[in-house]
Design an enzyme around this catalytic site. Sequence first.
Site, PDB file in Angstrom:
ATOM      1  N   LYS C  76     -32.673 -14.064 -12.926  1.00 46.84           N
ATOM      2  CA  LYS C  76     -32.336 -14.011 -11.499  1.00 46.84           C
ATOM      3  C   LYS C  76     -31.804 -15.377 -11.083  1.00 46.84           C
ATOM      4  O   LYS C  76     -32.352 -16.413 -11.499  1.00 46.84           O
ATOM      5  CB  LYS C  76     -33.597 -13.650 -10.707  1.00 46.84           C
ATOM      6  CG  LYS C  76     -33.349 -13.373  -9.226  1.00 46.84           C
ATOM      7  CD  LYS C  76     -34.626 -12.869  -8.533  1.00 46.84           C
ATOM      8  CE  LYS C  76     -34.397 -12.542  -7.075  1.00 46.84           C
ATOM      9  NZ  LYS C  76     -35.627 -12.018  -6.423  1.00 46.84           N
ATOM     10  N   SER C 151     -35.124  -7.818  -3.786  1.00 48.08           N
ATOM     11  CA  SER C 151     -33.989  -8.707  -3.912  1.00 48.08           C
ATOM     12  C   SER C 151     -33.522  -8.928  -5.343  1.00 48.08           C
ATOM     13  O   SER C 151     -32.435  -9.441  -5.545  1.00 48.08           O
ATOM     14  CB  SER C 151     -34.354 -10.065  -3.303  1.00 48.08           C
ATOM     15  OG  SER C 151     -35.396 -10.670  -4.055  1.00 48.08           O
ATOM     16  N   SER C 175     -39.866  -7.420  -4.493  1.00 53.88           N
ATOM     17  CA  SER C 175     -38.524  -7.627  -5.042  1.00 53.88           C
ATOM     18  C   SER C 175     -38.382  -7.414  -6.543  1.00 53.88           C
ATOM     19  O   SER C 175     -37.267  -7.417  -7.060  1.00 53.88           O
ATOM     20  CB  SER C 175     -38.012  -9.018  -4.680  1.00 53.88           C
ATOM     21  OG  SER C 175     -37.687  -9.063  -3.309  1.00 53.88           O
TER      22      SER C 175
END
Lengths: 95, 481, 481
Positions: C76, C151, C175
């Site tokens: 990420k 996210s 997330s």
Amino acid sequence: MALDRSDVEHLAHLARIGLKEAEIPAYADKLSSIMGLIDRMQAVDTSGVQPLAHPLETTQRLRADVVTEDNQRDALQAIAPATEQGLYLVPRVIE
Amino acid sequence: MQWEIVIGLEIHAQLTTASKIFSGSATTFGAEPNTQASLVDLAMPGTLPVLNAQAVKNAVKFGLAIDAEIGMTNVFARKNYFYPDLPKGYQISQMDLPIVGKGHVDITLDDGTVKRVGVTRAHLEEDAGKSLHEDFQGMSGIDLNRAGTPLLEIVSEPDMRSAKEAVAYARTIHSLVRYLGICDGNMAEGSFRCDCNVSVRPKGQTEFGTRCELKNINSFRFIERAINTEVQRQIELIEDGGTVVQETRLYDPNKDETRSMRSKEEANDYRYFPDPDLLPVVIEPSFVEQVRSELPELPQQKRERFQSEFGLSAYDASVLSASREMADYFEQVQRTCGDAKLAANWVMGELSSLLNKSDIEIDQSPVSAEQLGGMILRIKDNTISGKIAKMVFEAMANGEGDADQIIEARGLKQVTDTGAIEAMLDEVLAANAAQVEQYRASDEAKRGKMFGFFVGQAMKASRGKANPQQVNQLLKQKLDG
Amino acid sequence: MHEKTLAELSAALHSKAISSVELTEHYLARIQQLDGTLNSFITVTQELALEQARAADARLADGSAGPLTGIPLAHKDLFCTRGVRTSCGSKMLDNFVAPYESTVTQRFIDAGAVTLGKTNMDEFAMGSSNESSFYGPVRNPWNQELIPGGSSGGSAAAVAARLCAAATGTDTGGSIRQPSGFTGLTGLKPTYGRVSRWGMIAYASSLDQAGPMARTAEDCALLLQAMAGFDERDSTSVEHPVPDYSAELNQPLQGLRVGLPKEYFGEGLDAGIANTIDQAVKQLQALGAEIREVSLPNAELAIPAYYVIASAEASSNLSRFDGVRYGYRCENPTDLMDLYLRSREEGFGAEVKRRIMVGTYALSAGYYDAYYLQAQKIRRLIKNDFLAAFEQVDVILSPTSPIPAFRIGEKIDDPVSLYLTDIYTITANLAGVPGVALPAGFADDLPVGMQLLGPYFSEPRLLNVAHQYQQATDWHTRAPL
């Protein structure tokens, strides 16, 4: 809690976020609806409840007072927007 | 109208740690810009603070020294505001639960009276960087070497009632942190900074007047001048029908005036909240006891001991314990010569005026404590008189060696041989026959005054080297018959 | 070869059936081929990946390889990766080449894993749909008209589309778990403090936790083994010993007590999802689990409390983005205020600005007690709910989301309706307990995620339950493309 134009302007200023005049009503609207959601928690009586800041409630560990960092100025300033003579440059600071 | 002045001080003492409060960067003063600013100090995204154990210990030391409650659970909070010398956009400080709670210090005023001043709290926080205003094409330069240096912010109660009291308090705290070895106290380098909260109120009124904060005053002299200037301003303002506005003001020593500072954050809404990157600091009672057992002798204890052990006056004891260096010096002189009173007189007299004249601190004294003690020994064993000792001291200050070397080299050894002194006195009396006549014809009261004349002539004749006690005694015999 | 799980790929690498370079080239080719429309990567680190793959092959040859050596992963884009752009999905950091390595990515480097690139995400991890990214929305590989969740939407889409063997994510309010649910993956949010946050760009410091996103629980166990552990650079990292996460995978579920919170199965839950979860519950029963109803009475307060705490912390965490030391800086600022206002106006997207303003509001003078403190008290109530529930059951089971993945753009103008979709995941972050999401079936041809929450440090148990379920079902083997 509904937020009006002046609330939005005040918050944006405190947070140093520039806003376009035309955007303010939309921000006021959305922030008000978010605050409306948040205000649901006002109905709960929490008197006598201790606030919880960290889930595990452990305590701070201390670091030995030892210098572990060396000078990395050149590498760290390579990603800076504006530097001169090793200093970070900003528009003049008025005291 | 009679006005009463109310003063409270916020002192920022930089703690003498090797590394910063939340990072492993060095804290050395005067390094090239931003060479001591690491990832954490620069607030690089993703970096996190870890608390320095020594900063905690130093704060606990201070708390114990002012007899304060130690915050056994203390919490770091974020103080949010934007400023280019504050890389994270918040300062990590302490708000609701500081490491040091209520305490007090006793200050000694010029007239010798002792006043107790309350310390509201002392908390740990990180220092900010510096903005340099040299012109870089209309820009300021930011140096973050200082960012993250540990500070102890010491907040007093509004207990001071004059600029002199404020200075005495500041000096007491200054002396204390240096005794404790937790701050080098260097005001010129900003290691010890004072903000003064000043207000005035009509005498007899119980509620406080509106206060102004005078920021970052960097010498004790300026504290006194800044406060007096500000007090004058406030009184004149009120007497002219105006009102004092609560604000931060800057003292300008060149113009001897204070002026309003444009506020850093006009609303001053710092949005404090507990720093989620740090956990509550829990101090174990055993740690407190360990720190307590390691505390050095503090100024007040030293003062009391100097009185009880050495029989010094309260005033002398307080002067000699004002700084750790002064006290150490005095005690070394005392140990060398074994005479506390003479040691005190010389340290507070000749030595202090020498240091004042050359504007140096006692730890840079050209005359070492051992040298001074050695010289006092020669006074005590009658090798030299007090008068000659002043010459010897001056010579030691000029680097001419120890007292014994100087006495030998300059032939300053006192004459104690009775026969030699008698012969010298006979010559003096013969040369002043008229005065001898006059003396013998006078009554007791007159004789007393005239006796000094003969002593002076005798000392002059011996170039100061004759033992004064012997001169006195033999003269008396010869004159009074 | 991309159909294999991480564990299978590891076996193939160790048996020399394939090389890491071959595997890496295969994934790079898939990214090249498929990611143009999915948009799951912000940065592809092709050269770095191949270099790491060659080093991994050397380790595989010399016998120093571990289970992750040579496995191509994606991270990420909020884990700082030295020398590689780390954007956090924001224009603010579009030009930010991280000068250091996060602990999580460093641990993967040490384990010999290969970094294929950095995955797309909601800007500063603020979002549940991956539509707030500066780099554009990510598409759900199961239906490209739909969001993949957020996210960590880029990581979810990349793993689901088999563009990498597994990926890292972070979970502040769901997330990791919610996008895993929307894309048919297994994703684990560990206990708060289990994985170091050093180098992980903060959204909400007291809630953020990194974890693995993979195809199976077995893969997650291998990944968590590398990620978990104490880090002296993160004060909130815990010193609790790290168990062998693979050791208990094969324990039978006989006697496992599974709690269904009644508050999670009421109004607002999509019927298709409810049915799917019902089937999954029956499956667990068949594996020996006992099902009980439990109550989390304060669950409905979690969303308001979360949006206060997360926004408050974020408002402060994001103050460091000021255009001074790194990141975006507006053109030709006229003065300091203009530098701040325009850099932050132009550098942040609308959702980030909204959350900063909400957080600023919740902390501001006069509102702190009503918002921030009230939210922290509710946080306590929610933690207490979990403690009480875990007295009765070993794990708590629910859907990951009340609704299936929705259309891109559908909720973009209605932040509140988007916030409400976090209802099942957010409580775990507030309480800090671990949770795993895993595929439980399909509704309307879209994956349905099941969430299992456990007591602090119960990751081995959660992975065990998930693995046993995956031994009995094949939902986790379904591929979208």
